[in-house]
Write a protein that holds these residues in place. Structure first.
Motif, mmCIF file in Angstrom:
data_model
loop_
_atom_site.group_PDB
_atom_site.id
_atom_site.type_symbol
_atom_site.label_atom_id
_atom_site.label_comp_id
_atom_site.label_asym_id
_atom_site.label_seq_id
_atom_site.Cartn_x
_atom_site.Cartn_y
_atom_site.Cartn_z
ATOM 1 N N ASN A 1 0.988 -1.195 0.103
ATOM 2 C CA ASN A 1 0.067 -0.098 0.154
ATOM 3 C C ASN A 1 0.727 1.188 0.167
ATOM 4 O O ASN A 1 0.596 2.145 -0.820
ATOM 5 C CB ASN A 1 -0.998 0.091 1.176
ATOM 6 N N TYR A 2 1.832 1.228 0.729
ATOM 7 C CA TYR A 2 2.947 2.302 1.028
ATOM 8 C C TYR A 2 3.434 2.612 -0.580
ATOM 9 O O TYR A 2 3.548 3.672 -0.975
ATOM 10 C CB TYR A 2 3.781 2.094 1.862
ATOM 11 N N LEU A 3 3.765 1.618 -1.215
ATOM 12 C CA LEU A 3 4.388 1.856 -2.587
ATOM 13 C C LEU A 3 3.269 2.281 -3.621
ATOM 14 O O LEU A 3 3.839 3.309 -4.320
ATOM 15 C CB LEU A 3 4.985 0.308 -3.075
ATOM 16 N N LEU A 4 2.035 1.957 -3.407
ATOM 17 C CA LEU A 4 1.179 2.223 -4.213
ATOM 18 C C LEU A 4 0.888 4.054 -4.076
ATOM 19 O O LEU A 4 0.781 4.572 -4.789
ATOM 20 C CB LEU A 4 -0.237 1.804 -4.060
ATOM 21 N N VAL A 5 1.073 4.402 -2.703
ATOM 22 C CA VAL A 5 0.825 5.819 -2.495
ATOM 23 C C VAL A 5 1.824 6.668 -2.915
ATOM 24 O O VAL A 5 1.986 7.461 -3.540
ATOM 25 C CB VAL A 5 0.641 5.799 -0.800
ATOM 26 N N LEU A 6 3.404 5.959 -2.854
ATOM 27 C CA LEU A 6 4.502 6.589 -3.413
ATOM 28 C C LEU A 6 4.008 6.925 -4.875
ATOM 29 O O LEU A 6 4.649 7.875 -5.263
ATOM 30 C CB LEU A 6 5.594 5.809 -3.061
ATOM 31 N N LYS A 7 3.565 5.760 -5.761
ATOM 32 C CA LYS A 7 3.696 5.968 -7.037
ATOM 33 C C LYS A 7 2.603 6.942 -7.503
ATOM 34 O O LYS A 7 2.793 7.799 -8.367
ATOM 35 C CB LYS A 7 3.233 4.650 -7.739
ATOM 36 N N SER A 8 1.462 7.224 -6.633
ATOM 37 C CA SER A 8 0.432 8.000 -6.793
ATOM 38 C C SER A 8 1.104 9.693 -6.781
ATOM 39 O O SER A 8 0.862 10.592 -7.307
ATOM 40 C CB SER A 8 -0.697 7.870 -5.958
ATOM 41 N N THR A 9 1.785 9.702 -5.664
ATOM 42 C CA THR A 9 2.262 11.071 -5.237
ATOM 43 C C THR A 9 3.367 11.229 -6.218
ATOM 44 O O THR A 9 3.338 12.409 -6.660
ATOM 45 C CB THR A 9 3.251 10.777 -3.929
ATOM 46 N N VAL A 10 4.186 10.360 -6.884
ATOM 47 C CA VAL A 10 5.049 10.874 -7.942
ATOM 48 C C VAL A 10 4.205 11.359 -9.252
ATOM 49 O O VAL A 10 4.695 12.366 -9.747
ATOM 50 C CB VAL A 10 5.823 9.622 -8.467
ATOM 51 N N GLU A 11 2.966 10.917 -9.395
ATOM 52 C CA GLU A 11 2.374 11.400 -10.611
ATOM 53 C C GLU A 11 1.973 12.862 -10.363
ATOM 54 O O GLU A 11 2.022 13.613 -11.073
ATOM 55 C CB GLU A 11 1.011 10.553 -10.527
ATOM 56 N N VAL A 12 1.654 13.035 -9.034
ATOM 57 C CA VAL A 12 1.061 14.344 -8.609
ATOM 58 C C VAL A 12 2.173 15.440 -8.763
ATOM 59 O O VAL A 12 1.995 16.450 -9.256
ATOM 60 C CB VAL A 12 0.551 14.240 -7.174
ATOM 61 N N PHE A 13 3.353 14.890 -8.334
ATOM 62 C CA PHE A 13 4.566 15.850 -8.230
ATOM 63 C C PHE A 13 4.876 16.095 -9.772
ATOM 64 O O PHE A 13 5.526 17.055 -10.164
ATOM 65 C CB PHE A 13 5.567 15.383 -7.338
ATOM 66 N N ILE A 14 4.851 15.075 -10.287
ATOM 67 C CA ILE A 14 5.539 15.353 -12.199
ATOM 68 C C ILE A 14 4.459 16.364 -12.613
ATOM 69 O O ILE A 14 5.077 17.099 -13.278
ATOM 70 C CB ILE A 14 5.401 14.125 -12.922
ATOM 71 N N HIS A 15 3.078 16.143 -12.395
ATOM 72 C CA HIS A 15 2.134 17.158 -13.080
ATOM 73 C C HIS A 15 2.485 18.412 -12.554
ATOM 74 O O HIS A 15 2.391 19.387 -13.077
ATOM 75 C CB HIS A 15 0.893 16.673 -13.023
ATOM 76 N N GLY A 16 2.809 18.428 -11.281
ATOM 77 C CA GLY A 16 2.894 19.820 -10.798
ATOM 78 C C GLY A 16 4.117 20.727 -11.142
ATOM 79 O O GLY A 16 4.255 21.674 -11.537
ATOM 80 N N THR A 17 5.175 19.734 -11.280
ATOM 81 C CA THR A 17 6.391 20.239 -11.922
ATOM 82 C C THR A 17 6.415 20.777 -13.203
ATOM 83 O O THR A 17 6.849 21.763 -13.708
ATOM 84 C CB THR A 17 7.420 19.253 -11.854
ATOM 85 N N LEU A 18 5.592 19.935 -14.180
ATOM 86 C CA LEU A 18 5.550 20.171 -15.479
ATOM 87 C C LEU A 18 4.519 21.560 -15.753
ATOM 88 O O LEU A 18 4.739 22.332 -16.411
ATOM 89 C CB LEU A 18 4.896 19.171 -16.231
#
Length: 82
Positions: free
Chosen positions: A9-26
Protein backbone atom coordinates in the motif's frame (compact mmCIF):
# COMPACT_ATOMS: atom_id res chain seq x y z
CA UNK A 1 -2.77 -5.93 8.28
CA UNK A 2 0.54 -7.70 7.71
CA UNK A 3 3.86 -6.09 6.80
CA UNK A 4 3.68 -7.13 3.15
CA UNK A 5 0.27 -5.56 2.64
CA UNK A 6 1.34 -2.37 4.42
CA UNK A 7 4.45 -1.94 2.27
CA UNK A 8 2.48 -2.73 -0.91
CA UNK A 9 0.00 0.00 0.00
CA UNK A 10 2.86 2.37 0.82
CA UNK A 11 4.41 1.69 -2.60
CA UNK A 12 1.09 2.46 -4.28
CA UNK A 13 0.84 5.74 -2.37
CA UNK A 14 4.38 6.66 -3.44
CA UNK A 15 3.57 5.91 -7.09
CA UNK A 16 0.45 8.08 -6.93
CA UNK A 17 2.40 10.86 -5.24
CA UNK A 18 5.02 10.74 -8.00
CA UNK A 19 2.29 11.37 -10.57
CA UNK A 20 1.05 14.41 -8.65
CA UNK A 21 4.54 15.88 -8.33
CA UNK A 22 5.38 15.25 -11.99
CA UNK A 23 2.26 17.08 -13.14
CA UNK A 24 2.87 19.87 -10.66
CA UNK A 25 6.45 20.26 -11.87
CA UNK A 26 5.42 20.26 -15.52
CA UNK A 27 2.59 22.75 -15.01
CA UNK A 28 4.39 25.12 -12.66
CA UNK A 29 4.92 28.60 -14.04
CA UNK A 30 7.04 29.75 -11.09
CA UNK A 31 10.71 28.72 -11.03
CA UNK A 32 10.91 28.59 -7.24
CA UNK A 33 7.85 26.38 -6.98
CA UNK A 34 9.14 24.19 -9.81
CA UNK A 35 12.45 23.66 -7.99
CA UNK A 36 10.69 22.69 -4.75
CA UNK A 37 8.51 20.22 -6.64
CA UNK A 38 11.51 18.77 -8.53
CA UNK A 39 13.46 18.29 -5.30
CA UNK A 40 10.45 16.72 -3.60
CA UNK A 41 9.90 14.46 -6.61
CA UNK A 42 13.48 13.30 -6.37
CA UNK A 43 13.01 12.53 -2.66
CA UNK A 44 9.88 10.52 -3.41
CA UNK A 45 11.62 8.61 -6.20
CA UNK A 46 14.45 7.72 -3.82
CA UNK A 47 11.94 6.58 -1.21
CA UNK A 48 10.17 4.46 -3.84
CA UNK A 49 13.47 2.85 -4.86
CA UNK A 50 14.32 2.06 -1.25
CA UNK A 51 10.85 0.61 -0.66
CA UNK A 52 11.12 -1.50 -3.80
CA UNK A 53 14.55 -2.77 -2.71
CA UNK A 54 13.11 -3.81 0.67
CA UNK A 55 10.25 -5.62 -1.02
CA UNK A 56 12.66 -7.53 -3.25
CA UNK A 57 14.85 -8.36 -0.25
CA UNK A 58 11.91 -9.97 1.56
CA UNK A 59 10.66 -11.74 -1.57
CA UNK A 60 7.51 -9.60 -1.72
CA UNK A 61 8.22 -8.26 -5.21
CA UNK A 62 9.34 -10.78 -7.76
CA UNK A 63 11.65 -9.68 -10.54
CA UNK A 64 11.71 -11.74 -13.71
CA UNK A 65 14.69 -11.47 -16.00
CA UNK A 66 13.86 -10.78 -19.62
CA UNK A 67 15.52 -12.78 -22.35
CA UNK A 68 17.95 -10.60 -24.30
CA UNK A 69 16.32 -11.61 -27.59
CA UNK A 70 13.04 -10.10 -26.36
CA UNK A 71 14.85 -6.84 -25.64
CA UNK A 72 16.39 -6.84 -29.10
CA UNK A 73 13.03 -7.59 -30.73
CA UNK A 74 11.37 -4.73 -28.84
CA UNK A 75 14.17 -2.30 -29.72
CA UNK A 76 13.89 -3.26 -33.38
CA UNK A 77 10.12 -2.70 -33.33
CA UNK A 78 10.58 0.74 -31.79
CA UNK A 79 13.27 1.68 -34.31
CA UNK A 80 11.18 0.52 -37.25
CA UNK A 81 8.12 2.49 -36.09
CA UNK A 82 10.01 5.79 -36.25
Amino acid sequence: MDDKLMIENYLLVLKSTVEVFIHGTLESSNNDVREVLKNSLNDILNCQANTYDEMVKYGWYNVNNVDSSNISDTLNKVKSSN
